[in-house]
Write an enzyme that holds these catalytic residues in place. Sequence first.
Site, PDB file in Angstrom:
ATOM      1  N   CYS A   1      -1.423   0.718  20.630  1.00 28.20           N
ATOM      2  CA  CYS A   1      -0.584   1.900  20.805  1.00 28.20           C
ATOM      3  C   CYS A   1      -0.392   2.175  22.287  1.00 28.20           C
ATOM      4  O   CYS A   1      -1.077   1.589  23.138  1.00 28.20           O
ATOM      5  CB  CYS A   1      -1.227   3.109  20.119  1.00 28.20           C
ATOM      6  SG  CYS A   1      -2.943   3.422  20.598  1.00 28.20           S
TER       7      CYS A   1
ATOM      8  N   HIS B   1      -5.950   3.427  22.352  1.00 22.12           N
ATOM      9  CA  HIS B   1      -7.191   3.991  21.837  1.00 22.12           C
ATOM     10  C   HIS B   1      -8.225   2.899  21.585  1.00 22.12           C
ATOM     11  O   HIS B   1      -7.899   1.808  21.121  1.00 22.12           O
ATOM     12  CB  HIS B   1      -6.915   4.756  20.546  1.00 22.12           C
ATOM     13  CG  HIS B   1      -6.242   6.074  20.775  1.00 22.12           C
ATOM     14  ND1 HIS B   1      -5.030   6.412  20.210  1.00 22.12           N
ATOM     15  CD2 HIS B   1      -6.605   7.141  21.534  1.00 22.12           C
ATOM     16  CE1 HIS B   1      -4.683   7.624  20.588  1.00 22.12           C
ATOM     17  NE2 HIS B   1      -5.616   8.093  21.397  1.00 22.12           N
TER      18      HIS B   1
ATOM     19  N   CYS C   1       5.656   0.412 -19.842  1.00 22.98           N
ATOM     20  CA  CYS C   1       4.427   1.188 -20.044  1.00 22.98           C
ATOM     21  C   CYS C   1       3.163   0.368 -19.794  1.00 22.98           C
ATOM     22  O   CYS C   1       2.053   0.907 -19.846  1.00 22.98           O
ATOM     23  CB  CYS C   1       4.382   1.778 -21.439  1.00 22.98           C
ATOM     24  SG  CYS C   1       4.308   0.546 -22.761  1.00 22.98           S
TER      25      CYS C   1
ATOM     26  N   CYS D   1      -3.172  21.903  -9.020  1.00 27.94           N
ATOM     27  CA  CYS D   1      -1.932  21.960  -9.785  1.00 27.94           C
ATOM     28  C   CYS D   1      -1.491  20.584 -10.262  1.00 27.94           C
ATOM     29  O   CYS D   1      -2.133  19.576  -9.976  1.00 27.94           O
ATOM     30  CB  CYS D   1      -0.830  22.609  -8.941  1.00 27.94           C
ATOM     31  SG  CYS D   1      -0.300  21.589  -7.553  1.00 27.94           S
TER      32      CYS D   1
END
Length: 473
Positions: free
Chosen positions: A264, A268, A375, A440
């Site tokens: 990067c 890092h 399925c 949820c």
Amino acid sequence: MIVDFIRQLIHAIIQLLFPSSIKVPSGLSVYIKSNTGNTLSVELDPKWDIKTLKEKIAPKLGLAPEDVKIIFCGKELMDSITIEECDLGQQSILHAVKIRHVDKGILPEGSSESHGSRPMNETLVDWQLTAKERKNLRTDEERERKKAHFYVFCPFPCKSMQPGKLRVRCASCRSGAFTVDRDPQCWADVLQKHRISGTCENEICRDSHVDGPQFAEFYMKCSEHTSQGENDETVPLNLIKANIRDIPCLACTEVSDPVLVFPCKEGHVTCLDCFRTYCVSRLRDRQFWSHPELGYTLPCPAGCADSLIEEVHHFNLLTHEQYAMYQRFGTEEFVLQAGGVLCPQPGCGMGILAPEDCQRITCLNGCGFVFCRQCLEGYHLGECRTGEGLVDQSGGNCQYNVDPVNASQARWEEASKVAIRVTTKPCPKCRTPTERDGGCMHMVCTKPQCGFHWCWVCQTEWTRECMGSHWFG
């Protein structure tokens, strides 16, 4: 007298059968290759200088010592250099070529005299250093610590990450009798083609490039085992570097050596233990990126843009079992992205590429299971079954029915698989197994390239209707 005569006879026979073997009392065995096709097996004394070596081998090549040039690792070795300074290993290959004489005071194009005679590993400082940092190197200890260090993955015989050595050959004829015009200054010089020119001593190759430049091709060798010839090469791990600046790991904050530097913009740094932990955690959650060109890979853990690891051999730092999982998951992702399906039969998982309109899939090269593409259950006629119920497995000839749920729970080795089936459902878009642990019914696929929003109940795209009908159950 008879014993001496027999000994001399045997010695004469050996010389006739193996005229190219030169033996001296020492322990470093190397090969000397000439550009005429001859190969000498030589045992060297590490205290010899190159001038002494020329005097030993020149008669075998039919040349005068002053007409021989010794080339190793892209450099001509000058007469004053000793063998122990040349970074040679057992079974290394040196190239002896006849010097092309030119007018006095004029050097042939590409001559290596202008940039010294030390092998490439001896002349380079680390490519991470700036010009100012190179200039400020004071002591021999500083120079040794900040010299270029290379790491490779050695597939055989080491089967692990090891220190490596940089080597060079002609990009056209692949001969090692090649001298570079300059040293590489960055990984791009090594990994990309046609960046550094030089001179090839192979006469056929040299004559074919009269009107054009000759280019170097760099490759790596493992420094931990005996050389296995010119075709012995390993994979460079260009992100693994010596921690010359003592930078702490972004995860554990410890200072380790060597480290992995992500590609990067920020560069890092992570220690190798934390890199393995990062890979394993992403692997188990199927959070690797399946890139069309780079393969199955990871970005910087800090979330940096344009930070995907391009050389996937870095993942060989994982254990054998973890790397096998990495390969299997990568293959599965490739099949799915290509429009294929995976056999749903437990213990199989065979990748199958079938026409898009084909609904009846047979696992031909695997377990032979025949299933429905939609399925992923056993093949059936009519609509895919969405509810649970009793299934008559006997075709009407039996007095009782079998509940498939109870049957699956009764299998001794299937308990964990049943738990997975009960607590997970596949993403409707990419089929990635997703677990719901409360909350949820609005699900978001965890696969980075997917991120599909879907309903746990309907198993379709999340809509306002789902929100109003069963958001919380």
